[in-house]
Design a protein around this motif. Sequence first.
Motif, PDB file in Angstrom:
ATOM      1  N   MET A   1     -12.716 -46.231  13.914  1.00  0.00           N
ATOM      2  CA  MET A   1     -12.201 -45.523  15.072  1.00  0.00           C
ATOM      3  C   MET A   1     -11.863 -44.083  14.680  1.00  0.00           C
ATOM      4  SD  MET A   1      -9.674 -48.389  16.711  1.00  0.00           S
ATOM      5  CE  MET A   1     -10.265 -50.044  17.062  1.00  0.00           C
ATOM      6  N   THR A   2     -12.356 -43.119  15.453  1.00  0.00           N
ATOM      7  CA  THR A   2     -12.148 -41.730  15.107  1.00  0.00           C
ATOM      8  C   THR A   2     -11.456 -41.007  16.250  1.00  0.00           C
ATOM      9  OG1 THR A   2     -14.323 -41.182  15.993  1.00  0.00           O
ATOM     10  CG2 THR A   2     -14.186 -41.678  13.637  1.00  0.00           C
ATOM     11  N   ARG A   3     -10.773 -39.956  15.898  1.00  0.00           N
ATOM     12  CA  ARG A   3     -10.089 -39.151  16.900  1.00  0.00           C
ATOM     13  C   ARG A   3     -11.002 -38.020  17.339  1.00  0.00           C
ATOM     14  NH1 ARG A   3      -4.393 -39.750  16.771  1.00  0.00           N
ATOM     15  NH2 ARG A   3      -3.672 -41.072  15.086  1.00  0.00           N
ATOM     16  N   ASN A   4     -10.946 -37.692  18.596  1.00  0.00           N
ATOM     17  CA  ASN A   4     -11.649 -36.530  19.099  1.00  0.00           C
ATOM     18  C   ASN A   4     -10.641 -35.382  19.151  1.00  0.00           C
ATOM     19  OD1 ASN A   4     -12.762 -34.537  20.875  1.00  0.00           O
ATOM     20  ND2 ASN A   4     -14.261 -36.093  21.496  1.00  0.00           N
ATOM     21  N   PRO A   5     -10.900 -34.300  18.427  1.00  0.00           N
ATOM     22  CA  PRO A   5      -9.903 -33.230  18.341  1.00  0.00           C
ATOM     23  C   PRO A   5      -9.631 -32.539  19.663  1.00  0.00           C
ATOM     24  CG  PRO A   5     -11.993 -32.569  17.371  1.00  0.00           C
ATOM     25  CD  PRO A   5     -12.109 -34.017  17.650  1.00  0.00           C
ATOM     26  N   VAL A   6     -10.544 -32.706  20.662  1.00  0.00           N
ATOM     27  CA  VAL A   6     -10.320 -32.035  21.940  1.00  0.00           C
ATOM     28  C   VAL A   6      -9.119 -32.630  22.666  1.00  0.00           C
ATOM     29  CG1 VAL A   6     -11.334 -31.603  24.209  1.00  0.00           C
ATOM     30  CG2 VAL A   6     -12.746 -31.415  22.151  1.00  0.00           C
ATOM     31  N   PHE A   7      -8.955 -33.951  22.544  1.00  0.00           N
ATOM     32  CA  PHE A   7      -7.919 -34.640  23.299  1.00  0.00           C
ATOM     33  C   PHE A   7      -6.656 -34.799  22.455  1.00  0.00           C
ATOM     34  CE2 PHE A   7     -11.958 -36.162  25.002  1.00  0.00           C
ATOM     35  CZ  PHE A   7     -11.779 -35.894  26.343  1.00  0.00           C
ATOM     36  N   ARG A   8      -5.568 -34.267  22.924  1.00  0.00           N
ATOM     37  CA  ARG A   8      -4.264 -34.491  22.298  1.00  0.00           C
ATOM     38  C   ARG A   8      -3.335 -34.916  23.417  1.00  0.00           C
ATOM     39  NH1 ARG A   8      -5.342 -35.473  17.574  1.00  0.00           N
ATOM     40  NH2 ARG A   8      -3.124 -35.259  17.112  1.00  0.00           N
ATOM     41  N   SER A   9      -3.322 -36.176  23.727  1.00  0.00           N
ATOM     42  CA  SER A   9      -2.615 -36.630  24.914  1.00  0.00           C
ATOM     43  C   SER A   9      -1.972 -37.975  24.661  1.00  0.00           C
ATOM     44  CB  SER A   9      -3.595 -36.728  26.084  1.00  0.00           C
ATOM     45  OG  SER A   9      -4.491 -37.805  25.859  1.00  0.00           O
ATOM     46  N   ASN A  10      -1.729 -38.708  25.734  1.00  0.00           N
ATOM     47  CA  ASN A  10      -1.134 -40.035  25.646  1.00  0.00           C
ATOM     48  C   ASN A  10      -2.166 -41.112  25.350  1.00  0.00           C
ATOM     49  OD1 ASN A  10       1.492 -39.133  26.298  1.00  0.00           O
ATOM     50  ND2 ASN A  10       0.929 -39.072  28.462  1.00  0.00           N
ATOM     51  N   TYR A  11      -3.409 -40.707  25.094  1.00  0.00           N
ATOM     52  CA  TYR A  11      -4.482 -41.674  24.927  1.00  0.00           C
ATOM     53  C   TYR A  11      -5.216 -41.456  23.609  1.00  0.00           C
ATOM     54  CZ  TYR A  11      -3.440 -42.289  29.817  1.00  0.00           C
ATOM     55  OH  TYR A  11      -2.774 -42.518  30.992  1.00  0.00           O
ATOM     56  N   TYR A  12      -5.509 -42.579  22.980  1.00  0.00           N
ATOM     57  CA  TYR A  12      -6.241 -42.565  21.720  1.00  0.00           C
ATOM     58  C   TYR A  12      -7.723 -42.736  22.046  1.00  0.00           C
ATOM     59  CZ  TYR A  12      -7.522 -43.869  16.927  1.00  0.00           C
ATOM     60  OH  TYR A  12      -8.082 -43.916  15.680  1.00  0.00           O
ATOM     61  N   ILE A  13      -8.548 -41.748  21.690  1.00  0.00           N
ATOM     62  CA  ILE A  13      -9.960 -41.749  22.032  1.00  0.00           C
ATOM     63  C   ILE A  13     -10.745 -42.578  21.027  1.00  0.00           C
ATOM     64  CG2 ILE A  13     -11.976 -40.334  22.517  1.00  0.00           C
ATOM     65  CD1 ILE A  13      -9.590 -39.916  24.389  1.00  0.00           C
ATOM     66  N   LEU A  14     -11.517 -43.558  21.536  1.00  0.00           N
ATOM     67  CA  LEU A  14     -12.354 -44.378  20.671  1.00  0.00           C
ATOM     68  C   LEU A  14     -13.753 -43.800  20.526  1.00  0.00           C
ATOM     69  CD1 LEU A  14     -11.358 -47.973  21.828  1.00  0.00           C
ATOM     70  CD2 LEU A  14     -10.566 -46.727  19.823  1.00  0.00           C
ATOM     71  N   ALA A  15     -14.437 -43.577  21.650  1.00  0.00           N
ATOM     72  CA  ALA A  15     -15.816 -43.085  21.583  1.00  0.00           C
ATOM     73  C   ALA A  15     -16.258 -42.642  22.965  1.00  0.00           C
ATOM     74  CB  ALA A  15     -16.754 -44.170  21.052  1.00  0.00           C
ATOM     75  N   GLN A  16     -17.334 -41.872  22.992  1.00  0.00           N
ATOM     76  CA  GLN A  16     -17.938 -41.481  24.266  1.00  0.00           C
ATOM     77  C   GLN A  16     -18.784 -42.633  24.784  1.00  0.00           C
ATOM     78  OE1 GLN A  16     -19.877 -37.608  24.318  1.00  0.00           O
ATOM     79  NE2 GLN A  16     -21.387 -38.340  25.794  1.00  0.00           N
ATOM     80  N   VAL A  17     -18.665 -42.911  26.082  1.00  0.00           N
ATOM     81  CA  VAL A  17     -19.429 -44.013  26.678  1.00  0.00           C
ATOM     82  C   VAL A  17     -20.460 -43.528  27.682  1.00  0.00           C
ATOM     83  CG1 VAL A  17     -17.621 -45.712  26.349  1.00  0.00           C
ATOM     84  CG2 VAL A  17     -17.649 -44.371  28.445  1.00  0.00           C
ATOM     85  N   GLY A  18     -20.392 -42.264  28.072  1.00  0.00           N
ATOM     86  CA  GLY A  18     -21.365 -41.777  29.039  1.00  0.00           C
ATOM     87  C   GLY A  18     -21.277 -40.276  29.195  1.00  0.00           C
ATOM     88  N   GLN A  19     -22.343 -39.698  29.742  1.00  0.00           N
ATOM     89  CA  GLN A  19     -22.372 -38.265  29.987  1.00  0.00           C
ATOM     90  C   GLN A  19     -23.204 -38.007  31.229  1.00  0.00           C
ATOM     91  OE1 GLN A  19     -23.503 -35.834  26.680  1.00  0.00           O
ATOM     92  NE2 GLN A  19     -23.449 -33.933  27.829  1.00  0.00           N
ATOM     93  N   GLY A  20     -22.667 -37.208  32.126  1.00  0.00           N
ATOM     94  CA  GLY A  20     -23.373 -36.863  33.349  1.00  0.00           C
ATOM     95  C   GLY A  20     -23.507 -35.367  33.492  1.00  0.00           C
ATOM     96  N   GLN A  21     -23.940 -34.973  34.685  1.00  0.00           N
ATOM     97  CA  GLN A  21     -24.174 -33.568  34.963  1.00  0.00           C
ATOM     98  C   GLN A  21     -22.888 -32.755  34.910  1.00  0.00           C
ATOM     99  OE1 GLN A  21     -26.033 -32.994  38.745  1.00  0.00           O
ATOM    100  NE2 GLN A  21     -26.089 -30.758  38.607  1.00  0.00           N
ATOM    101  N   PHE A  22     -21.763 -33.404  35.245  1.00  0.00           N
ATOM    102  CA  PHE A  22     -20.520 -32.660  35.397  1.00  0.00           C
ATOM    103  C   PHE A  22     -19.476 -32.968  34.329  1.00  0.00           C
ATOM    104  CE2 PHE A  22     -22.140 -33.305  39.818  1.00  0.00           C
ATOM    105  CZ  PHE A  22     -22.667 -32.030  39.960  1.00  0.00           C
ATOM    106  N   GLY A  23     -19.802 -33.777  33.321  1.00  0.00           N
ATOM    107  CA  GLY A  23     -18.814 -34.051  32.286  1.00  0.00           C
ATOM    108  C   GLY A  23     -19.141 -35.291  31.491  1.00  0.00           C
TER     109      GLY A  23
END
Length: 592
Positions: A1-23
């Motif tokens: 499990m790795t941290r995404n440096p972009v997110f520093r919030s109340n949530y622990y980021i596991l991984a990206q699950v999808g990507q669309g046109q807007f995010g």
Amino acid sequence: MTRNPVFRSNYYILAQVGQGQFGRVYCGISRKTGKFVALKSLAKGFPTNRFLREFSCLISLRHPNIVSCQAIEYHGGGRYLVMDYCEGGTLRDLMNFSAKLNLKSRLDLVINILAGLEQAHKKNIIHCDIKPENILLSLTADKWVGKVTDFGIAKIIEQSSNDRGESGYTGSPAYMAPERFYGKYSYACDIYSVGIILYELMIGERPFYGLPGDLMLAHLNKRFDIPDTVPKPLQSIIIKALEKLPKRRFSSAKKMLEAINIAKYQLNINQDKPIISTSNNLSKFTVEINNFSRLDVVDKINHIVNNDENIYLASHNQLIKLSNQSKKIETINFNQSIKSLTLLSQGCLVLTEDKKQKICQYDFHYFSENKSFNTLDTCLQLESQDLTYTCDFKGKWLAIISKIDNEQISAKLTVLNLQTLSSFHSPKPCPFPEKLIFLNNRYGLAIFSGIFQDKRQTCFYLFNRRGHFIKGFLFPLLISKLTVNKSNAYDLFAVEKVKPNNGILIKLNPLKMTRIPLEFVPDFISGESWGYGLARTTGELLLLDKKGNYRSKINLGVEITAITGLSKNQLLIATLEDRKAKLLTLDLKELD
């Protein structure tokens, strides 16, 4: 499990699950509650009005068939929506899976979509982008549940206003209603999109294909054919949903939902057996008998593990070591029966069991590849009513949970350094789990089945090597026979307890679950780099790739007593015939 440096919030980021046109969409865990969430991070430059539109839509919609928004948060890199996490992936994932959905499941998913749209339309919201990729799935004990998501281009219509035309269009041309191509919007647009999905679910392909321009002309002018294999009541529903003129379609999502329920009644679709599709993906494998002639003295092989150097076999109280290179055979006889074998990077851990009236004596024996096999040292002795354990592959840590008495909650967790048998802590009280798994050299999972939040579910609880339980997360199913894939501890395979003819493929990072109809209930499961081997004692063998697709099935015609991977492209099978044990290998080169 790795941290995404972009997110520093109340949530622990596991991984990206999808990507669309807007995010992008991430799988995360709440640091406060331990629950899984979906975090939709919006791309830089994403219009504020569209962001607020989707947020307002999701906040106003609360329905079991709509992915709800829990919060909006800002972080150093921008903003994101906190939404329900759906562990089953998308409807597109399910439609691409080799095992076809039965008719009841297909219609129930369409009913789920229509129920969600009915709620959205009541709130004067037109989704405008209904497609399989925007239908997320959750699992329950007996079915999939579809949930509508992605209201990024939704239209909000005031009750007092009429539909307005807009220049241009956005959305997915393969699922767009004809009027959408020239800027018209109405609730009938969503009905048309559901009609395309129903057509695709029933027939296996969409009615129209091509580039966006070709699709526009087809939706506007082209007629389609429906094969006779589609039941007549469903043909009429598809035809009405896909009328070119909006006024000729169903007047509401509720009306189309009612029509499908009537068709289910007419066709007597209350229960439908799972469809197991194997013929299109089966490969042929070569079966070879290894020349281990002296193995005939063994009555029955109960356990097998192996590495590149040696194969370890257990039969009752006898441990056998076979050299992969020299075929040399060595044996050790224990005073107790062998309960399990665990392969480590430099050897093998053997657990023996001596059953007494109320309590058992468990002895752990560690055999190093660097030492003489005949050196028999007991590294740990325990007395307990029951015991489960796991150790990391490198052989540094051993986690043990022993049951103190018959009470389910009376157990203790101890994590030891396997080399020194020292622990960081005194044993921690805990319930007795069904399984322990080490994910890496720092964390493990304890798996519990029972009633959680008033539902029969499975709880995965994370613990560290100091024996501290951290956060737990719930699976909506009761599972058994959980098996770790040897190439990745985050990939698991299990069997449903309620419906054991269903296998469950579990990916932990990010969390995703796939239900797989099985031809038989497996007695043995082996997770390998190429996929999973499932076997039954009666001789049947089933091979799945890592995505859960059927690749081969075979009936050996003899009793199977154990299986394991032999090398990168082989499966080792222990059989029993005329009270003599033999080893077979299946050559799996065609899977690569």
